[in-house]
Design a protein around this motif. Structure first.
Motif, mmCIF file in Angstrom:
data_model
loop_
_atom_site.group_PDB
_atom_site.id
_atom_site.type_symbol
_atom_site.label_atom_id
_atom_site.label_comp_id
_atom_site.label_asym_id
_atom_site.label_seq_id
_atom_site.Cartn_x
_atom_site.Cartn_y
_atom_site.Cartn_z
ATOM 1 N N THR A 108 -0.943 51.240 24.613
ATOM 2 C CA THR A 108 -2.191 50.815 23.970
ATOM 3 C C THR A 108 -2.527 49.389 24.374
ATOM 4 O O THR A 108 -3.671 49.062 24.694
ATOM 5 C CB THR A 108 -2.072 50.901 22.425
ATOM 6 O OG1 THR A 108 -1.667 52.215 22.077
ATOM 7 C CG2 THR A 108 -3.381 50.578 21.742
ATOM 8 N N ASN A 109 -1.524 48.522 24.368
ATOM 9 C CA ASN A 109 -1.732 47.118 24.718
ATOM 10 C C ASN A 109 -2.254 46.978 26.153
ATOM 11 O O ASN A 109 -3.230 46.273 26.411
ATOM 12 C CB ASN A 109 -0.427 46.350 24.510
ATOM 13 C CG ASN A 109 -0.531 44.895 24.928
ATOM 14 O OD1 ASN A 109 0.301 44.387 25.657
ATOM 15 N ND2 ASN A 109 -1.588 44.215 24.498
ATOM 16 N N LEU A 110 -1.619 47.697 27.096
ATOM 17 C CA LEU A 110 -2.042 47.604 28.496
ATOM 18 C C LEU A 110 -3.459 48.155 28.672
ATOM 19 O O LEU A 110 -4.276 47.582 29.394
ATOM 20 C CB LEU A 110 -1.071 48.353 29.418
ATOM 21 C CG LEU A 110 0.376 47.848 29.452
ATOM 22 C CD1 LEU A 110 1.159 48.570 30.539
ATOM 23 C CD2 LEU A 110 0.444 46.338 29.681
ATOM 24 N N TYR A 153 0.939 32.728 25.482
ATOM 25 C CA TYR A 153 0.310 32.304 26.722
ATOM 26 C C TYR A 153 -0.991 33.059 26.953
ATOM 27 O O TYR A 153 -1.040 34.276 26.871
ATOM 28 C CB TYR A 153 1.236 32.513 27.934
ATOM 29 C CG TYR A 153 0.616 31.977 29.196
ATOM 30 C CD1 TYR A 153 0.728 30.637 29.534
ATOM 31 C CD2 TYR A 153 -0.140 32.808 30.027
ATOM 32 C CE1 TYR A 153 0.107 30.127 30.677
ATOM 33 C CE2 TYR A 153 -0.757 32.309 31.172
ATOM 34 C CZ TYR A 153 -0.629 30.977 31.474
ATOM 35 O OH TYR A 153 -1.243 30.474 32.594
ATOM 36 N N ARG A 154 -2.052 32.313 27.230
ATOM 37 C CA ARG A 154 -3.320 32.914 27.620
ATOM 38 C C ARG A 154 -3.804 32.170 28.848
ATOM 39 O O ARG A 154 -3.680 30.956 28.909
ATOM 40 C CB ARG A 154 -4.354 32.783 26.491
ATOM 41 C CG ARG A 154 -3.829 33.285 25.132
ATOM 42 C CD ARG A 154 -4.958 33.583 24.187
ATOM 43 N NE ARG A 154 -5.681 34.751 24.618
ATOM 44 C CZ ARG A 154 -6.985 34.904 24.449
ATOM 45 N NH1 ARG A 154 -7.691 33.968 23.882
ATOM 46 N NH2 ARG A 154 -7.594 36.004 24.867
ATOM 47 N N VAL A 155 -4.349 32.882 29.828
ATOM 48 C CA VAL A 155 -4.834 32.212 31.030
ATOM 49 C C VAL A 155 -5.943 31.261 30.611
ATOM 50 O O VAL A 155 -6.887 31.672 29.932
ATOM 51 C CB VAL A 155 -5.338 33.246 32.074
ATOM 52 C CG1 VAL A 155 -5.947 32.527 33.260
ATOM 53 C CG2 VAL A 155 -4.182 34.138 32.518
ATOM 54 N N GLY A 177 -11.252 44.225 36.825
ATOM 55 C CA GLY A 177 -11.817 43.119 36.055
ATOM 56 C C GLY A 177 -11.575 41.747 36.647
ATOM 57 O O GLY A 177 -11.527 41.582 37.869
ATOM 58 N N ILE A 178 -11.357 40.780 35.766
ATOM 59 C CA ILE A 178 -11.311 39.365 36.176
ATOM 60 C C ILE A 178 -10.046 39.013 36.965
ATOM 61 O O ILE A 178 -10.028 38.039 37.691
ATOM 62 C CB ILE A 178 -11.446 38.416 34.953
ATOM 63 C CG1 ILE A 178 -10.286 38.599 33.965
ATOM 64 C CG2 ILE A 178 -12.776 38.634 34.244
ATOM 65 C CD1 ILE A 178 -10.227 37.523 32.890
ATOM 66 N N GLY A 179 -8.977 39.812 36.800
ATOM 67 C CA GLY A 179 -7.736 39.557 37.535
ATOM 68 C C GLY A 179 -7.015 38.297 37.059
ATOM 69 O O GLY A 179 -7.486 37.598 36.151
ATOM 70 N N LYS A 184 -10.579 45.104 27.906
ATOM 71 C CA LYS A 184 -11.079 43.790 27.454
ATOM 72 C C LYS A 184 -11.341 42.851 28.618
ATOM 73 O O LYS A 184 -12.354 42.170 28.640
ATOM 74 C CB LYS A 184 -10.030 43.185 26.492
ATOM 75 C CG LYS A 184 -10.362 41.793 25.991
ATOM 76 C CD LYS A 184 -9.574 41.423 24.743
ATOM 77 C CE LYS A 184 -8.149 41.035 25.000
ATOM 78 N NZ LYS A 184 -7.466 40.433 23.826
ATOM 79 N N TYR A 185 -10.442 42.848 29.604
ATOM 80 C CA TYR A 185 -10.571 41.888 30.701
ATOM 81 C C TYR A 185 -11.324 42.451 31.915
ATOM 82 O O TYR A 185 -11.216 41.917 33.011
ATOM 83 C CB TYR A 185 -9.190 41.344 31.097
ATOM 84 C CG TYR A 185 -8.567 40.541 29.965
ATOM 85 C CD1 TYR A 185 -9.043 39.264 29.659
ATOM 86 C CD2 TYR A 185 -7.552 41.062 29.170
ATOM 87 C CE1 TYR A 185 -8.514 38.534 28.599
ATOM 88 C CE2 TYR A 185 -7.015 40.339 28.112
ATOM 89 C CZ TYR A 185 -7.499 39.079 27.834
ATOM 90 O OH TYR A 185 -6.979 38.364 26.777
ATOM 91 N N SER A 186 -12.074 43.544 31.715
ATOM 92 C CA SER A 186 -12.956 44.034 32.786
ATOM 93 C C SER A 186 -14.310 44.392 32.189
ATOM 94 O O SER A 186 -14.746 45.537 32.251
ATOM 95 C CB SER A 186 -12.331 45.231 33.511
ATOM 96 O OG SER A 186 -12.273 46.372 32.680
ATOM 97 N N GLY A 205 -8.083 36.861 21.162
ATOM 98 C CA GLY A 205 -6.663 37.242 21.251
ATOM 99 C C GLY A 205 -5.735 36.090 20.929
ATOM 100 O O GLY A 205 -6.138 34.925 20.924
ATOM 101 N N LEU A 206 -4.479 36.437 20.638
ATOM 102 C CA LEU A 206 -3.474 35.421 20.297
ATOM 103 C C LEU A 206 -2.495 35.175 21.441
ATOM 104 O O LEU A 206 -1.711 34.243 21.399
ATOM 105 C CB LEU A 206 -2.670 35.858 19.066
ATOM 106 C CG LEU A 206 -3.341 35.845 17.698
ATOM 107 C CD1 LEU A 206 -2.388 36.380 16.646
ATOM 108 C CD2 LEU A 206 -3.782 34.439 17.324
ATOM 109 N N GLY A 207 -2.521 36.051 22.438
ATOM 110 C CA GLY A 207 -1.563 35.894 23.536
ATOM 111 C C GLY A 207 -0.177 36.403 23.172
ATOM 112 O O GLY A 207 0.830 35.841 23.572
ATOM 113 N N LEU A 208 -0.131 37.490 22.391
ATOM 114 C CA LEU A 208 1.167 38.027 21.960
ATOM 115 C C LEU A 208 1.454 39.435 22.473
ATOM 116 O O LEU A 208 2.603 39.835 22.606
ATOM 117 C CB LEU A 208 1.242 38.045 20.427
ATOM 118 C CG LEU A 208 1.296 36.684 19.750
ATOM 119 C CD1 LEU A 208 1.286 36.855 18.241
ATOM 120 C CD2 LEU A 208 2.531 35.916 20.192
#
Ligand code: ADP
Length: 257
Positions: A155-157, A206-208, A190-192, A163-165, A218-221
């Protein structure tokens, strides 16, 4: 006490001595423990009121719908969706405390991998309207693991890929057997992620960075938790990505012998 340093040699390469520093980490450890305790108690305490808000919102939505007041019912539907997001954030914080304190538990059973993947895809597809999730499921067979936790990773992936595309309209899920492992990959257009940040995305919080950080919530978790789950099940998780073109996140799990 933790010490780091380097051995020193003279011109003839004879050992002269050692230069370094030792630090007492007791205080750091106590602080970390206090932070974990706070995170654990806070997320636990947040859970109860949020669960009851959700229950009331659902009952009210049902009542308004029954009475034909669609406008109010739709608003409560939106409230329910936001409560779900809050619930997921709280669950992630709880998982992080469980990882830190070594309390993440696994209920390992044998299960049909393909069936689980299909179920998760159906679930995620239901709430995403722009993206079509394409399936290339070549693996058939049993896998041993915690089905809830593995569903959480997939689900996360998948939700990240969507979300990122934001400008793309498809995401591809591929499964296949690679030697003694089953491999699942989620590809997006997406953004890559740039090469230097690729491995950092599995670190907690960690978030880019850059403008994107503020565009996507997002929280980066998620990836940190996914990485811990896969590692605990003796698998691996990794990403291949080209900035501006898209990413492919994969994980593998050992097959029963
Ligand atoms: P979150 O999405 O809540 O920030 P994650 O741990 O799931 O947390 O991801 C960490 C970071 O990795 C994200 O903030 C994002 O910068 C990057 N990332 C994750 N998945 C993707 C993806 N499919 N494409 C591009 N970047 C991604």
């Amino acid at each position: 006490v933790v010490c780091t340093g380097n051995p020193q040699y003279d011109e003839a390469q004879r050992f002269k001595g050692f230069i370094g520093a030792c630090v007492d980490t007791t205080e750091q450890k106590q602080l970390q423990q206090q932070k974990d305790n706070f995170l654990g108690i806070a997320s636990h305490e947040l859970k109860t009121p949020v669960t009851s808000i959700k229950a009331y919102a659902q009952v009210l939505e049902m009542m308004f719908r029954r009475d034909g007041d669609t406008k109010k019912a739709d608003m409560l539907g939106k409230l329910d969706k936001q409560v779900n997001r809050l619930n997921n954030l709280i669950a992630d914080l709880l998982d992080v405390t469980k990882i830190h304190t070594g309390k993440m538990q696994f209920n390992v059973t044998g299960f049909d991998f393909n069936q689980l993947v299909e179920e998760v895809i159906e679930d995620v597809q239901r709430t995403s309207f722009r993206h079509k999730i394409k399936k290339q499921l070549y693996f058939q067979g049993m896998v041993f693991g915690d089905t809830d936790r593995i569903s959480q990773v997939i689900t996360n992936l998948l939700t990240n890929a969507i979300k990122y595309s934001p400008d793309a309209n498809e995401v591809i899920v591929c499964t296949e057997q690679k030697g003694a492992f089953v491999e699942l990959c989620v590809q997006d257009f997406g953004i890559g992620i740039s090469q230097d940040k690729k491995d950092k995305v599995f670190e907690q919080f960690y978030r880019v960075s850059g403008a994107k950080e503020h565009t996507f919530p997002g929280l980066g978790l998620g990836l940190y938790i996914s990485c811990e789950i896969v590692k605990r099940l003796n698998g691996k998780i990794w990403v291949n990505s080209i900035e501006g073109k898209g990413s492919t996140f994969c994980f593998s799990l050992p097959l029963p012998r």
